[in-house]
Design a protein around this motif. Sequence first.
Motif: not given
Length: 192
Positions: A43-67
């Motif tokens: 619900d947190l994600y679906q109810g949001s319009r603008t989200i701050l994230a990050y680019i994965s570095f040193r095998q952090e979880p990769d969120l790029s598919s969401l972008f």
Amino acid sequence: MSLDPQLEKAQLRIQLLQQRKALSKAEWQDKSHRLCCHLQSSDLYQGSRTILAYISFRQEPDLSSLFTETTHQWGLPRCMKKQLVWHRYCVGDTLQAGKYGILEPLPDAPILTGDEVDLILVPSVGCDRAGYRLGYGGGFYDRLLSLPQWQSKPTVGILFNFGDLLDLPIASWDKPLQGVCTEVGLRQISSE
């Protein structure tokens, strides 16, 4: 005799980063994909319009598919001295390596302000049951979350499940997050 909390954090950080580094590329991609699926269905994600994230570095979880989603606007950080400045990001925008080697927006990319943001996805090495986060030790997110324009924003720690711990040593400046998302699910944290 108890250990210095900062020393305990440093040792724990090393251990968790080694565990993350030991993931095979296939494990890292699979865990990242499952984490993104849990995040997207929240619900947190679906109810949001603008989200701050990050680019994965040193095998952090990769969120790029969401972008690539057109239902959300994205913001990425740029390090400016000891602060994070947030810039609007769209897939295909030029990124450059910043001070720490992390890809970040160009200085002339449009800036996002706190009043435009609905959710902050916080890269985390570890998190505990109370929402306290173990980061990289630079204090960037602790400083950010202490600023009035960011204090009321929902925050979710993004990490792999082996970093989801019972408790962490806590310093006076540590700010708890409102949720933790791993490859096994998203857990919201009660403020009680």
